[in-house]
Design a protein around this motif. Structure first.
Motif, PDB file in Angstrom:
ATOM      1  N   SER A 157       5.939  -2.077  12.496  1.00 13.24           N
ATOM      2  CA  SER A 157       5.743  -3.317  12.575  1.00 13.24           C
ATOM      3  C   SER A 157       5.102  -4.164  11.312  1.00 13.24           C
ATOM      4  O   SER A 157       4.521  -3.598  10.702  1.00 13.24           O
ATOM      5  N   GLY A 158       5.909  -5.110  10.684  1.00 13.83           N
ATOM      6  CA  GLY A 158       5.452  -5.725   9.501  1.00 13.83           C
ATOM      7  C   GLY A 158       6.167  -5.233   8.201  1.00 13.83           C
ATOM      8  O   GLY A 158       5.813  -5.523   7.334  1.00 13.83           O
ATOM      9  N   ALA A 159       6.615  -4.027   8.610  1.00 18.84           N
ATOM     10  CA  ALA A 159       7.556  -3.362   7.156  1.00 18.84           C
ATOM     11  C   ALA A 159       8.535  -4.335   6.795  1.00 18.84           C
ATOM     12  O   ALA A 159       9.098  -5.026   7.622  1.00 18.84           O
ATOM     13  N   GLU A 198       0.760  -1.113   0.035  1.00 15.66           N
ATOM     14  CA  GLU A 198      -0.055  -0.006  -0.007  1.00 15.66           C
ATOM     15  C   GLU A 198       0.812   1.241   0.073  1.00 15.66           C
ATOM     16  O   GLU A 198       0.774   2.249  -0.771  1.00 15.66           O
ATOM     17  N   ASN A 199       1.759   1.274   0.802  1.00 14.51           N
ATOM     18  CA  ASN A 199       2.705   2.383   1.007  1.00 14.51           C
ATOM     19  C   ASN A 199       4.303   1.985   0.521  1.00 14.51           C
ATOM     20  O   ASN A 199       4.844   1.403   1.418  1.00 14.51           O
ATOM     21  N   LEU A 200       4.915   2.494  -0.534  1.00 13.86           N
ATOM     22  CA  LEU A 200       5.982   2.298  -1.015  1.00 13.86           C
ATOM     23  C   LEU A 200       6.996   3.539  -0.779  1.00 13.86           C
ATOM     24  O   LEU A 200       6.586   4.544  -1.060  1.00 13.86           O
ATOM     25  N   ARG A 242       0.678   3.930  -2.987  1.00 10.97           N
ATOM     26  CA  ARG A 242       1.159   5.294  -2.735  1.00 10.97           C
ATOM     27  C   ARG A 242       2.576   5.310  -2.690  1.00 10.97           C
ATOM     28  O   ARG A 242       3.218   4.348  -2.127  1.00 10.97           O
ATOM     29  N   ILE A 243       3.465   6.296  -3.514  1.00 14.09           N
ATOM     30  CA  ILE A 243       4.780   6.260  -3.351  1.00 14.09           C
ATOM     31  C   ILE A 243       5.367   7.457  -2.655  1.00 14.09           C
ATOM     32  O   ILE A 243       5.049   8.605  -3.284  1.00 14.09           O
ATOM     33  N   ALA A 293       5.536   3.132   6.139  1.00 12.54           N
ATOM     34  CA  ALA A 293       5.575   2.685   4.907  1.00 12.54           C
ATOM     35  C   ALA A 293       5.647   0.768   5.087  1.00 12.54           C
ATOM     36  O   ALA A 293       5.953   0.609   6.211  1.00 12.54           O
ATOM     37  N   ASP A 294       4.854   0.331   4.121  1.00 14.66           N
ATOM     38  CA  ASP A 294       4.821  -1.147   4.050  1.00 14.66           C
ATOM     39  C   ASP A 294       6.210  -1.730   3.517  1.00 14.66           C
ATOM     40  O   ASP A 294       6.802  -2.692   3.622  1.00 14.66           O
ATOM     41  N   LEU A 295       6.915  -1.137   2.335  1.00 18.68           N
ATOM     42  CA  LEU A 295       8.247  -1.376   1.876  1.00 18.68           C
ATOM     43  C   LEU A 295       8.947   0.035   1.943  1.00 18.68           C
ATOM     44  O   LEU A 295       8.544   1.059   1.219  1.00 18.68           O
TER      45      LEU A 295
END
Lengths: 311, 311
Positions: free
Chosen positions: B91-93, B6-8, B32-33, B66-68
């Motif tokens: 957490s989880g990123a 979702e969030n890069l 979303r970047i 961010a997710d990544l």
């Protein structure tokens, strides 16, 4: 174009010989093209393909009556061929070659050249990794350089005719002193080839990295080396044996420079590395600005950068 | 393609960062970047060009939520950036990078990675000599390799997601142990670059051959070296400083091999040279047969061989 040489003879009908024939036909530069190759198979193939009008069993027979004879054989073979054909060269004929090394080749060939015949050495900077009579094509020399290294005693009109001939084949012509030619080519071609051959050899000996990995990831820089290193072994053996002094000079300089770089890496000298790489990048820019290349991400090889196969 | 993250967030908006953004947009991989670059000019340019939705002044701010997060900065800068953003990683990123060297980069970055975050190092084997936010394009990674070097403790699902992400960007993905990656790249990329840089440096120092001659006749082999040697100085400084052991190992082997070749040239050992060149030619054939290249005279760069700019 008008016919420059009524009878053109090519000794050697491989990649370069066949390309000269096709380009001469395209330009209408020769009235009749005669060829010689050592093997019956090559002679037959050349006639089938149609780039020679006649293929002779011996070089001497092919040279008989020619207005221009071009030696298209490896550098190391030129002296013997010159000795063989010399008695058959007619007065007023021009003898030339396509060798990548000039000083040694001239020393081998010139003593055989009879009075009344002009020897005008030439070196077209063109070629691919391919060989054989099938691999030639008329456009090989288009916009490439051909360097003439005339001897002190060459008649200016013979040199001018050879220049017109190479321009007719599509090339841009430059003239140089033979020894200077050999030094320039040692820098721009011979030593780069020696290095590329060596790097390919290193990769192959390194068993911790599998061949398939070397091949798989070769686009990361190594592939340009394999491309350079794929050229004809006989041709390159002769280049190194015949341009020994210039090649050893440049190889010595290369080893010294590499030692400095190696030391900077070992010592962790980041400033040295950054400065060195900035400097070499500027040299690349010079080549782009001189119009020898483009600054497109794919170096002009494609219309769209997306498909560039090189890193 | 479906949205994988979702969030890069991209830290560094140069050639690679902007290309990842464009390719992620093309594939619909990110919702979303967000980006960060050190200079205001680059941040503004990235937003103008439109490959980021938002550009932040600090890396920490950009990483928030961010997710990544992908570090697209030189290898030597990754440790500091990781230290800065670590407290803000959710957490989880997943944290990743694009560095050309893996073992040292992992040693620099991994200690900062908080529990609950997976660090999945990656190295896309793509890039051109160009840099800056304008130079990126969506197709950069198409059919290139991207090597993942997962850590012992990486969650398999995080590694699989990174693989899906890079496949979505167009790349083929391989996985490797970090130290093995560094050795393979030393052979296929780092040492070839060191050698190319050195050869370009030699040509420049040789005043008997003018710069214009070097440039004019560069197509004879040297040009491939200048092309390799034109890459970003900071990136390459960091590669050599951070992959020191593998690079010095391969450079040592290279010097030994070159000494043998040099000796054969000095001694006039034609058999050695012919055998060596025949062997390396076979390696080139292996690459062609593995489908990494074509055997067209122009290596597939043109439809017609006539216009091939390379010798």
């Amino acid at each position: 174009m008008s016919v420059l040489f009524e009878n053109l003879t090519l000794i050697g009908l491989g990649h370069e010989g066949s390309s000269i024939a096709w380009a001469a036909k395209r330009g209408g530069l020769a009235g009749r093209i005669t060829g010689h190759a050592r093997t019956e198979a090559t002679r037959a193939r050349a006639q089938e393909l149609g780039f020679v009008d006649r293929a002779c069993e011996t070089a001497a027979e092919a040279a008989e009556g020619a207005d221009l004879v071009i030696l298209c054989v490896p550098v190391g073979a030129c002296g013997d061929v010159a000795a063989e054909i010399a008695p058959r060269l007619k007065s007023g004929a021009i003898l030339s070659d396509i060798g990548s090394v000039k000083a040694q080749l001239i020393a081998d060939v010139a003593p055989h050249v009879p009075d009344g015949t002009d020897f005008v050495p030439a070196h077209p900077l063109a070629g691919t990794e391919h060989s054989g009579p099938e691999s030639g094509f008329a456009e090989l020399f288009d916009n490439r350089w051909c360097i003439l290294t005339p001897l002190a005693g060459s008649r200016p009109e013979a040199v001018d005719r050879m220049q017109a001939f190479w321009e007719g084949l599509g090339a841009n012509v430059d003239r140089m002193d033979p020894a200077h030619h050999d030094l320039v080519l040692a820098v721009t071609s011979h030593v780069p080839h020696a290095i590329a051959y060596t790097m390919v050899g290193v990769a192959d000996h390194l068993r911790r990295v599998t061949d398939s990995e070397v091949i798989k990831f070769s686009a990361a820089g190594f592939r340009d080396f394999t491309r350079i290193a794929a050229s004809d072994p006989t041709m390159w053996r002769d280049v190194f044996l015949n341009n020994r002094d210039a090649v050893l000079d440049i190889l010595g300089r290369f080893s010294e420079e590499l030692s400095l770089l190696q030391r900077a890496i070992r010592m962790g000298d980041g400033d040295y590395l950054h400065e060195y790489f900035t400097h070499t990048r500027a040299i690349r820019r010079g080549i782009i600005e001189a119009g020898q290349d483009t600054d497109a991400p794919d170096f002009g090889r494609h219309a769209a950068p997306a498909k560039d196969p090189d890193e």
